[in-house]
Scaffold this motif. Structure first.
Motif, PDB file in Angstrom:
ATOM      1  N   ILE A  52      46.077  51.223  31.941  1.00  0.00           N
ATOM      2  CA  ILE A  52      46.428  52.638  32.077  1.00  0.00           C
ATOM      3  C   ILE A  52      46.364  53.002  33.549  1.00  0.00           C
ATOM      4  CG2 ILE A  52      45.762  55.013  31.534  1.00  0.00           C
ATOM      5  CD1 ILE A  52      46.825  53.549  29.157  1.00  0.00           C
ATOM      6  N   CYS A  53      47.414  53.668  34.029  1.00  0.00           N
ATOM      7  CA  CYS A  53      47.452  54.073  35.431  1.00  0.00           C
ATOM      8  C   CYS A  53      47.507  55.587  35.542  1.00  0.00           C
ATOM      9  CB  CYS A  53      48.657  53.459  36.140  1.00  0.00           C
ATOM     10  SG  CYS A  53      48.773  53.910  37.896  1.00  0.00           S
ATOM     11  N   ARG A  54      46.685  56.126  36.429  1.00  0.00           N
ATOM     12  CA  ARG A  54      46.675  57.549  36.751  1.00  0.00           C
ATOM     13  C   ARG A  54      47.170  57.729  38.180  1.00  0.00           C
ATOM     14  NH1 ARG A  54      42.550  56.293  33.428  1.00  0.00           N
ATOM     15  NH2 ARG A  54      42.032  57.748  31.736  1.00  0.00           N
ATOM     16  N   ALA A  55      48.171  58.561  38.349  1.00  0.00           N
ATOM     17  CA  ALA A  55      48.710  58.835  39.687  1.00  0.00           C
ATOM     18  C   ALA A  55      48.499  60.302  40.023  1.00  0.00           C
ATOM     19  CB  ALA A  55      50.186  58.479  39.749  1.00  0.00           C
ATOM     20  N   ALA A  56      48.297  60.570  41.307  1.00  0.00           N
ATOM     21  CA  ALA A  56      48.015  61.941  41.746  1.00  0.00           C
ATOM     22  C   ALA A  56      49.278  62.746  41.981  1.00  0.00           C
ATOM     23  CB  ALA A  56      47.176  61.915  43.024  1.00  0.00           C
ATOM     24  N   LEU A  57      50.362  62.072  42.357  1.00  0.00           N
ATOM     25  CA  LEU A  57      51.578  62.756  42.765  1.00  0.00           C
ATOM     26  C   LEU A  57      52.813  61.989  42.301  1.00  0.00           C
ATOM     27  CD1 LEU A  57      50.383  63.290  46.430  1.00  0.00           C
ATOM     28  CD2 LEU A  57      50.758  65.180  44.827  1.00  0.00           C
ATOM     29  N   GLY A  58      53.904  62.692  42.142  1.00  0.00           N
ATOM     30  CA  GLY A  58      55.171  62.028  41.914  1.00  0.00           C
ATOM     31  C   GLY A  58      55.718  61.491  43.223  1.00  0.00           C
ATOM     32  N   TYR A  59      56.448  60.385  43.147  1.00  0.00           N
ATOM     33  CA  TYR A  59      57.033  59.811  44.356  1.00  0.00           C
ATOM     34  C   TYR A  59      58.358  60.526  44.642  1.00  0.00           C
ATOM     35  CZ  TYR A  59      58.326  56.309  47.831  1.00  0.00           C
ATOM     36  OH  TYR A  59      58.669  55.669  49.001  1.00  0.00           O
ATOM     37  N   HIS A  80      45.744  58.875  55.285  1.00  0.00           N
ATOM     38  CA  HIS A  80      44.403  59.437  55.071  1.00  0.00           C
ATOM     39  C   HIS A  80      44.500  60.807  54.405  1.00  0.00           C
ATOM     40  CE1 HIS A  80      41.593  56.608  56.926  1.00  0.00           C
ATOM     41  NE2 HIS A  80      42.543  56.350  57.803  1.00  0.00           N
ATOM     42  N   LEU A  81      45.479  61.593  54.827  1.00  0.00           N
ATOM     43  CA  LEU A  81      45.659  62.915  54.233  1.00  0.00           C
ATOM     44  C   LEU A  81      46.039  62.799  52.752  1.00  0.00           C
ATOM     45  CD1 LEU A  81      47.371  65.940  55.861  1.00  0.00           C
ATOM     46  CD2 LEU A  81      47.902  65.356  53.507  1.00  0.00           C
ATOM     47  N   LEU A  82      47.001  61.923  52.434  1.00  0.00           N
ATOM     48  CA  LEU A  82      47.390  61.744  51.034  1.00  0.00           C
ATOM     49  C   LEU A  82      46.245  61.177  50.207  1.00  0.00           C
ATOM     50  CD1 LEU A  82      51.061  60.435  50.786  1.00  0.00           C
ATOM     51  CD2 LEU A  82      50.170  62.724  50.372  1.00  0.00           C
ATOM     52  N   ALA A  83      45.451  60.310  50.801  1.00  0.00           N
ATOM     53  CA  ALA A  83      44.302  59.764  50.083  1.00  0.00           C
ATOM     54  C   ALA A  83      43.321  60.864  49.691  1.00  0.00           C
ATOM     55  CB  ALA A  83      43.603  58.711  50.939  1.00  0.00           C
ATOM     56  N   ALA A  84      43.081  61.789  50.616  1.00  0.00           N
ATOM     57  CA  ALA A  84      42.182  62.901  50.321  1.00  0.00           C
ATOM     58  C   ALA A  84      42.752  63.797  49.234  1.00  0.00           C
ATOM     59  CB  ALA A  84      41.921  63.709  51.598  1.00  0.00           C
ATOM     60  N   VAL A  85      44.069  64.051  49.306  1.00  0.00           N
ATOM     61  CA  VAL A  85      44.723  64.857  48.273  1.00  0.00           C
ATOM     62  C   VAL A  85      44.624  64.172  46.920  1.00  0.00           C
ATOM     63  CG1 VAL A  85      46.949  65.745  47.482  1.00  0.00           C
ATOM     64  CG2 VAL A  85      46.303  65.997  49.876  1.00  0.00           C
ATOM     65  N   ALA A  86      44.876  62.858  46.900  1.00  0.00           N
ATOM     66  CA  ALA A  86      44.825  62.107  45.644  1.00  0.00           C
ATOM     67  C   ALA A  86      43.424  62.150  45.031  1.00  0.00           C
ATOM     68  CB  ALA A  86      45.252  60.667  45.878  1.00  0.00           C
ATOM     69  N   ALA A  87      42.414  61.961  45.858  1.00  0.00           N
ATOM     70  CA  ALA A  87      41.041  61.982  45.362  1.00  0.00           C
ATOM     71  C   ALA A  87      40.695  63.341  44.751  1.00  0.00           C
ATOM     72  CB  ALA A  87      40.072  61.637  46.489  1.00  0.00           C
ATOM     73  N   GLU A  88      41.136  64.408  45.415  1.00  0.00           N
ATOM     74  CA  GLU A  88      40.838  65.749  44.916  1.00  0.00           C
ATOM     75  C   GLU A  88      41.586  66.040  43.616  1.00  0.00           C
ATOM     76  OE1 GLU A  88      41.126  70.430  46.357  1.00  0.00           O
ATOM     77  OE2 GLU A  88      41.425  68.811  47.790  1.00  0.00           O
ATOM     78  N   ARG A  89      42.866  65.675  43.566  1.00  0.00           N
ATOM     79  CA  ARG A  89      43.683  65.981  42.383  1.00  0.00           C
ATOM     80  C   ARG A  89      43.254  65.169  41.157  1.00  0.00           C
ATOM     81  NH1 ARG A  89      48.872  68.462  43.095  1.00  0.00           N
ATOM     82  NH2 ARG A  89      49.783  67.096  41.523  1.00  0.00           N
ATOM     83  N   ALA A  91      40.192  63.882  40.676  1.00  0.00           N
ATOM     84  CA  ALA A  91      38.750  63.950  40.421  1.00  0.00           C
ATOM     85  C   ALA A  91      38.398  64.366  38.994  1.00  0.00           C
ATOM     86  CB  ALA A  91      38.079  64.881  41.434  1.00  0.00           C
ATOM     87  N   PRO A  92      39.019  65.420  38.437  1.00  0.00           N
ATOM     88  CA  PRO A  92      38.639  65.792  37.054  1.00  0.00           C
ATOM     89  C   PRO A  92      38.855  64.665  36.045  1.00  0.00           C
ATOM     90  CG  PRO A  92      39.878  67.559  38.099  1.00  0.00           C
ATOM     91  CD  PRO A  92      39.981  66.380  39.009  1.00  0.00           C
ATOM     92  N   GLN A  93      39.961  63.925  36.174  1.00  0.00           N
ATOM     93  CA  GLN A  93      40.217  62.814  35.261  1.00  0.00           C
ATOM     94  C   GLN A  93      39.269  61.650  35.514  1.00  0.00           C
ATOM     95  OE1 GLN A  93      44.230  61.349  34.816  1.00  0.00           O
ATOM     96  NE2 GLN A  93      45.121  63.356  35.209  1.00  0.00           N
ATOM     97  N   LEU A  94      39.111  61.291  36.785  1.00  0.00           N
ATOM     98  CA  LEU A  94      38.336  60.104  37.114  1.00  0.00           C
ATOM     99  C   LEU A  94      36.848  60.292  36.865  1.00  0.00           C
ATOM    100  CD1 LEU A  94      40.150  59.035  40.415  1.00  0.00           C
ATOM    101  CD2 LEU A  94      40.446  58.103  38.110  1.00  0.00           C
ATOM    102  N   LEU A  95      36.337  61.490  37.124  1.00  0.00           N
ATOM    103  CA  LEU A  95      34.912  61.726  36.911  1.00  0.00           C
ATOM    104  C   LEU A  95      34.556  61.760  35.427  1.00  0.00           C
ATOM    105  CD1 LEU A  95      34.208  64.371  39.706  1.00  0.00           C
ATOM    106  CD2 LEU A  95      33.576  61.953  39.679  1.00  0.00           C
TER     107      LEU A  95
END
Length: 215
Positions: A52-59, A80-89, A91-95
């Protein structure tokens, strides 16, 4: 190689431009692109085999432009900026998942790593590991250079990547692993990398990406 070197030189001497739209901007992203990225819907989870793959953004633009600039114009700040955005977006699923024992980036081949200067997937994996307080592990290796996957169909990608990865670290026996890449298209790279982690003993693997293509 000459084209990439010239691109980096132009980035150094020319006025700063937005990594998303290439318009002049005082920061790595202009306000318009930031608003567009933040407003993008969260892509649905995708299944690739048993993974199962979870992505933060559409390409999609401007995300695709940012990732292209990060990869081919040496703009690490954009990744680095996209990584921070991905982690934040995400977070609810991953945590909500069991905490991983290790977070593993999909590796580049040696030649591509030298040309690019860094592994964009590792930037994302480091951000995600920091979010959950997990260990970053970079012992996944490519056995061989696999060339670009752009333009290849799913079956071709899987054939090209079969047996391409190997785990060279300590045993993963019984461990939960997050496998991280920048962009997921057909899932062939993630599946091949996950097979190497399973062979090393990983008990549970969750795939995470910054962006996912529509098809």
């Amino acid at each position: 190689m000459v084209g990439r070197a010239m691109g980096r030189l132009l980035d150094a001497v020319a006025p700063r431009r937005c990594a998303g739209c290439a318009e002049p901007a005082p920061e790595v992203l202009c306000e318009t692109c930031v608003e567009l990225i933040v407003g993008l819907p969260l892509p649905p989870m995708t299944r690739h085999g048993n993974l199962i793959c979870r992505a933060a953004l559409g390409y999609v633009p401007p995300v695709s432009g940012v990732i292209h600039r990060a990869k081919y114009r040496g703009c690490r700040r954009a990744m680095h900026l996209l990584a921070a955005v991905a982690a934040e977006r995400l977070a609810p699923q991953l945590l909500a998942l069991p905490r991983p024992d290790v977070v593993v980036p999909v590796p580049l081949g040696r030649r591509r790593q030298r040309a690019r200067g860094y592994n964009q997937a590792e930037v994302v994996a480091r951000a995600l590991a920091g979010t959950v307080g997990a260990t970053l592990a970079t012992a996944l290796r490519r056995r061989r250079e696999t060339g670009t996957q752009v333009g290849q169909h799913r079956r071709e990608r899987r054939r090209n990547l079969r047996g391409a990865f190997v785990w060279e670290g300590r045993t993963l026996s019984g461990l939960a692993v997050w496998l991280v890449d920048d962009v997921v298209t057909t899932g062939a790279t993630l599946v091949a990398a996950a097979e190497a982690l399973q062979q090393a003993g990983a008990a549970r693997i969750e795939a995470v990406a910054v962006a996912a293509t529509a098809g």
